[in-house]
Design an enzyme around this catalytic site. Structure first.
Site, PDB file in Angstrom:
ATOM      1  N   SER A  46      90.365 -43.779  84.058  1.00  0.00           N
ATOM      2  CA  SER A  46      91.082 -43.302  85.242  1.00  0.00           C
ATOM      3  C   SER A  46      92.260 -42.387  84.963  1.00  0.00           C
ATOM      4  CB  SER A  46      91.566 -44.488  86.079  1.00  0.00           C
ATOM      5  OG  SER A  46      92.404 -45.315  85.311  1.00  0.00           O
ATOM      6  N   ASP A 335     101.204 -47.089  90.577  1.00  0.00           N
ATOM      7  CA  ASP A 335     100.692 -48.410  90.944  1.00  0.00           C
ATOM      8  C   ASP A 335     100.955 -49.326  89.761  1.00  0.00           C
ATOM      9  OD1 ASP A 335      98.708 -47.835  89.074  1.00  0.00           O
ATOM     10  OD2 ASP A 335      97.190 -47.334  90.568  1.00  0.00           O
ATOM     11  N   HIS A 338      98.984 -47.145  86.587  1.00  0.00           N
ATOM     12  CA  HIS A 338      98.984 -45.704  86.339  1.00  0.00           C
ATOM     13  C   HIS A 338     100.349 -45.070  86.588  1.00  0.00           C
ATOM     14  CE1 HIS A 338      94.895 -46.943  87.582  1.00  0.00           C
ATOM     15  NE2 HIS A 338      94.554 -46.198  86.546  1.00  0.00           N
TER      16      HIS A 338
END
Length: 360
Positions: A46, A335, A338
């Protein structure tokens, strides 16, 4: 989905001999004479997922608010941040284009293909079991898409130009933290089969095989990110920090062990793969330095994210029903896993100069 989903937050790179301040105050990379980087091509998780997961049947997505809060028009695109990712920053600094698109972006055109794409899928990892947990794209899937991409390039510019693009492009490989944080520690499906030394061996072997696979297909300049200090990421502090939300030393030591094995393997590959420039990009130490000395980098909060409580919210748990912090520029993390765009920018500035010459 599982509450820690990870991604190494993994991040970013390199290039060149001289940095100048360009338009809008962004640093621009000036390449050495006679050096060309026609495209950037990313694989992994991600950290460089540009929206590949948007149309997958998975909970590991970021194509909804508040993700993308500071992106163009506040648009959520599937990037796991409030704005751009390291992949976007790199192509922009290289002067290639403003954003690196996902290969699976339905609006992709020939021009975008020629200048690079990302095959990365949030929640993926080197261990074949890792992407199965969250139903995302495995490295085998990403490799198949890369082969398809090469055929598309040949159809656009022919065989010779395609080989030139592949040989001179920058390849990013970003993975490892989902394997450790999720597959091994939190979910634990590998614990009965492996201890940490043997599991990190599996990770390094898989990483090495993937590097050799893309080399055989034409990649030569390859930046491989190591694992970050996963025990200090907000979600891991919550899940493994014994209520005090301290950095989880066991997790960090596992990341360090993996990193210590990855480095000599990359050195070996450089010695055996002709004309290769494979660079081990250390993000562990730069990220830990930011976490330990936030004020030095203009940050105030490093133990929780901006979204919700910041302790556990990630992917679908970070959603528009939750409040966000008032000023994300004070936060290292967007978050619970990340970084914010500011966090990514700081990290890039820490590692860029260090690896410049290694790619040429």
């Amino acid at each position: 989905m599982y509450l820690t989903y990870s991604s190494s937050s993994s991040l970013t790179i390199f290039l060149v001999s001289l940095l100048l301040v360009g338009d809008h105050g962004r640093a621009r990379i000036i390449l050495p004479e006679n050096v060309t980087v026609p495209a950037v091509i990313a694989f992994g998780d991600s950290i460089v997922d540009q929206g590949a997961n948007n149309n997958l049947k998975t909970l590991v997505k970021a194509n909804f608010a508040p993700y993308g809060k500071d992106f163009v028009a506040g648009k959520p695109t599937g990037r796991f941040s409030n704005n751009k990712t390291p992949a976007d920053m790199i192509v922009e600094q290289l002067g290639i284009k403003v954003l690196l698109p996902a290969y699976l972006d339905p609006s992709l055109d020939d021009k975008e293909l020629l200048t690079g794409v990302s095959f990365a899928s949030g929640g993926s990892g080197y261990d074949p079991q890792t992407p199965k947990i969250t139903a995302v794209l495995s490295f085998a899937d990403q490799l198949d898409q890369f082969k398809e991409y090469i055929e598309k390039l040949k159809g656009i510019v022919g065989e010779e130009r395609t080989q030139y693009i592949l040989a001179n492009s920058l390849f990013l490989v970003v993975a490892g933290s989902d394997d450790l944080a999720n597959t091994y520690f939190t979910i634990g499906i590998r614990r009965l089969q492996y201890d940490i030394p043997s599991y990190t061996n599996l990770m390094v072997s898989s990483a090495s095989n993937f590097i050799q696979d893309i080399y055989k297909l034409g990649a030569r300049r390859i930046g491989v990110f190591n694992a970050p200090p996963i025990g200090c990421l907000p979600s891991q502090r919550t899940l493994g920090g014994n209520g005090l939300r301290m950095c989880v030393e066991e997790y960090n030591k596992a990341a360090q062990l993996y990193n210590s094995k990855l480095q000599p393997e990359i050195k070996h590959l450089n010695g055996t793969l002709a004309q290769s420039r494979i660079v081990n990009i250390d993000i562990y130490r730069p990220l830990l330095a930011i976490i330990e000395n936030p004020l030095q980098y203009g940050l105030e909060v490093v133990d929780r994210g901006c979204c919700g409580t910041g302790n556990i919210e990630v992917a679908v748990l970070c959603n528009q029903l939750l409040p966000t912090c008032l000023d994300d520029s004070k936060y290292l993390f967007w978050d619970s896993y990340h970084p914010t765009e500011k966090g990514y920018n700081i990290l890039i500035s820490q590692v860029v100069g260090k690896y410049i010459s290694d790619f040429f």
